[in-house]
Design a protein around this motif. Structure first.
Motif, short mmCIF file in Angstrom:
data_model
loop_
_atom_site.label_atom_id
_atom_site.label_comp_id
_atom_site.label_asym_id
_atom_site.label_seq_id
_atom_site.Cartn_x
_atom_site.Cartn_y
_atom_site.Cartn_z
N ILE A 60 26.58 22.12 -6.20
CA ILE A 60 25.48 21.03 -6.13
C ILE A 60 25.77 19.94 -6.99
N ASP A 61 25.93 18.85 -6.37
CA ASP A 61 26.46 17.41 -7.01
C ASP A 61 24.93 16.64 -7.11
N ILE A 62 24.43 16.43 -8.40
CA ILE A 62 23.43 15.36 -8.43
C ILE A 62 23.74 14.20 -9.02
N ALA A 63 23.51 13.11 -8.49
CA ALA A 63 24.14 12.19 -9.40
C ALA A 63 22.91 10.86 -8.86
N TRP A 64 22.61 9.86 -9.91
CA TRP A 64 21.98 8.80 -9.46
C TRP A 64 22.29 7.60 -10.51
N GLN A 65 21.78 6.61 -9.88
CA GLN A 65 22.05 5.26 -10.83
C GLN A 65 20.85 4.33 -10.69
N ALA A 66 20.57 3.59 -11.78
CA ALA A 66 19.22 2.57 -11.60
C ALA A 66 19.88 1.34 -11.63
N GLU A 67 19.58 0.52 -10.48
CA GLU A 67 19.86 -0.71 -10.34
C GLU A 67 18.57 -1.83 -10.65
N PRO A 68 18.84 -2.99 -11.01
CA PRO A 68 17.79 -3.93 -11.15
C PRO A 68 17.57 -4.34 -9.94
N THR A 69 15.93 -4.52 -9.84
CA THR A 69 15.30 -5.13 -8.66
C THR A 69 14.25 -6.10 -8.84
N SER A 70 13.61 -6.63 -8.22
CA SER A 70 12.60 -7.58 -8.82
C SER A 70 11.09 -7.13 -8.08
N PRO A 71 10.27 -6.73 -8.83
CA PRO A 71 10.21 -6.50 -9.94
C PRO A 71 10.67 -4.83 -10.61
N GLY A 72 11.14 -4.82 -11.91
CA GLY A 72 11.55 -3.57 -12.23
C GLY A 72 12.71 -3.08 -11.78
N ASP A 73 13.19 -1.77 -11.94
CA ASP A 73 14.29 -1.06 -11.47
C ASP A 73 14.05 -0.11 -10.49
N ARG A 74 15.17 0.20 -9.86
CA ARG A 74 15.20 1.26 -8.60
C ARG A 74 16.31 2.23 -8.67
N MET A 75 15.83 3.26 -8.33
CA MET A 75 16.88 4.44 -8.73
C MET A 75 17.18 4.90 -7.20
N ARG A 76 18.42 5.17 -7.10
CA ARG A 76 19.23 5.75 -5.91
C ARG A 76 19.54 7.09 -6.22
N LEU A 77 19.24 8.32 -5.90
CA LEU A 77 19.45 9.63 -6.33
C LEU A 77 20.22 10.49 -5.25
N ARG A 78 21.34 11.11 -5.39
CA ARG A 78 21.70 11.87 -4.40
C ARG A 78 22.01 13.33 -4.63
N TRP A 79 21.55 14.25 -3.77
CA TRP A 79 21.59 15.58 -4.10
C TRP A 79 22.76 16.08 -2.86
N GLN A 80 23.87 16.60 -3.20
CA GLN A 80 24.87 16.96 -2.13
C GLN A 80 25.32 18.53 -2.33
N GLU A 81 25.05 19.39 -1.28
CA GLU A 81 25.76 20.65 -1.67
C GLU A 81 26.83 20.79 -0.68
N SER A 82 27.81 21.69 -1.20
CA SER A 82 29.05 21.67 -0.80
C SER A 82 29.72 23.26 -1.08
N GLY A 83 30.48 23.64 -0.25
CA GLY A 83 31.29 24.99 -0.51
C GLY A 83 30.37 26.25 -0.09
N GLY A 84 29.22 26.10 0.53
CA GLY A 84 28.39 27.18 1.05
C GLY A 84 28.52 27.44 2.57
N PRO A 85 27.78 28.17 3.17
CA PRO A 85 27.76 28.23 4.75
C PRO A 85 27.85 27.08 5.59
N SER A 86 28.30 27.05 6.78
CA SER A 86 28.43 25.73 7.47
C SER A 86 26.97 25.64 7.75
N VAL A 87 26.41 24.35 7.91
CA VAL A 87 24.96 24.04 7.91
C VAL A 87 24.51 23.46 9.39
N THR A 88 23.56 23.86 9.93
CA THR A 88 23.11 23.42 11.03
C THR A 88 21.52 23.00 11.09
N PRO A 89 21.25 22.02 11.58
CA PRO A 89 19.94 21.60 11.56
C PRO A 89 18.94 22.72 12.19
#
Length: 351
Positions: free
Chosen positions: A275-304
């Protein structure tokens, strides 16, 4: 009062400085002597910054007589056990060519300790040289006492909250026993435990703000985060602070994602997933905004899934609303992906 012949050279010099004060700055000295603000002047030309003036308010604050403080070094009120960092802070303020303010602990004549806010400013002569330092003091005793009282009340509230959550968990388990299958009971217990961990973390930080990394550590530790035997998580991102509501919501969100991964995804039995968890904060007006991504890999094939369970509805519905942001959950064949966009507060380096 000591006789003239019994006075120390330092005290005689200090009183001479005071006389000079009165001659050169008569109206100001009169005002300084009668104001309610505790204030002193020190001699910048001598080592240890000896006091050359102390008004009545300062003497009332520290409990000394004027003859006991004139000629004394500034830090004599800090006592012999003063912390080295406090002494360094004082020296830095006197060495600076600009105004400084800080909080410090002093000792009164009767031995009692008190916190005071200190403001120090250099006094220049006509040539621009620093000849004296002006310092004013604000007694913070009542403020500190109120802080201690509120901290005690908050600690008691945290303790009672933890007890309440434990009671809710016990009641729920007893109520659901026999009426629901074990999977439902385990899911409920897990959610209560995640909520309890979030509250415990916030309690240690006095319910102000917590680091996103601390939230991740608390919630994902049982799922193998920081397990040296197997590398299942990769976590990277800016140092951002979360307000209590956002911290609780993200704690619940991470718990739901990790639980699903343990049952069906990258952390499920026999899966060599990650599981990869990565995020970054980026400046906006007003304040900051964060984009976070949780991504799984290497497990069983996923179906909705054919229908959304409680966890999915919780993530995309209530938690997204609590975060005041957008939460998107995608069931990609290679692994579940959750993307979050939300307002945050980023830590910045001090001056």
């Amino acid at each position: 009062m000591p006789s003239e012949e019994n006075k120390s050279k330092e005290q005689q010099a200090a009183e001479s400085e005071v006389d000079s004060f009165r001659k050169d700055l008569g109206p100001f000295v009169v005002a300084a002597e009668t104001t309610r603000m505790a204030m002193i002047f020190t001699d910048a030309k001598e080592p240890n910054h000896p006091l050359i003036f102390a008004n009545d308010s300062f003497l009332s604050l520290v409990g000394y007589g004027r003859e006991e403080v004139l000629g004394q070094s500034f830090d004599f009120l800090m006592g012999r056990s003063a912390a080295p960092e406090a002494l360094t802070q004082v020296e830095a303020a006197f060495a600076s060519s600009s105004e400084n303010d800080f909080e410090i602990c002093f000792r009164r004549k009767d031995g009692s300790m008190f916190w005071t806010a200190v403001f120090i400013s250099p006094v220049l002569d006509k040539t621009g040289d620093v000849v004296q330092h002006f310092a004013s003091f604000v007694d913070l005793s009542k403020h500190k006492q109120e802080e201690d009282r509120l901290r005690f009340l908050l600690s008691e509230l945290n303790h009672r909250t933890q007890n309440t959550l434990a009671t809710v968990q016990a009641i729920a388990v007893q109520t659901l026993r026999g009426a629901a299958n074990r999977e439902v009971v385990d899911a409920f217990e897990g959610r209560i435990l995640a909520l309890s961990k979030a509250h415990s973390l916030l309690g240690r930080k006095h319910w102000e703000s917590v680091s996103l990394r601390d939230v991740i550590d608390q919630i994902l530790q049982p799922f193998g985060l920081n397990d040296r035997r197997v590398d299942r998580f990769w976590v990277e991102g800016d140092d951002v602070r979360l307000q209590p509501k956002a911290a609780v919501s993200l704690a619940m969100l991470f718990h739901e994602l990790a639980t699903n991964a343990a049952k069906h995804g990258a952390l499920s039995n026999g899966a060599a997933g990650k599981i990869d968890i990565a995020w970054q904060a980026e400046p906006t007006s007003p304040g900051d905004r964060m984009r976070l991504r949780w991504q799984e890999s290497g497990g069983p094939s996923v179906t909705p899934p054919g229908r959304k369970g409680f966890g999915s509805r919780l993530i995309e519905g209530g938690l997204a609303q609590d975060l005041d942001g957008v939460v998107r959950l995608d069931y990609e064949p290679a692994g579940v992906v959750c993307q979050i966009i939300m307002p945050v507060r980023r830590e910045v380096d001090g001056p």
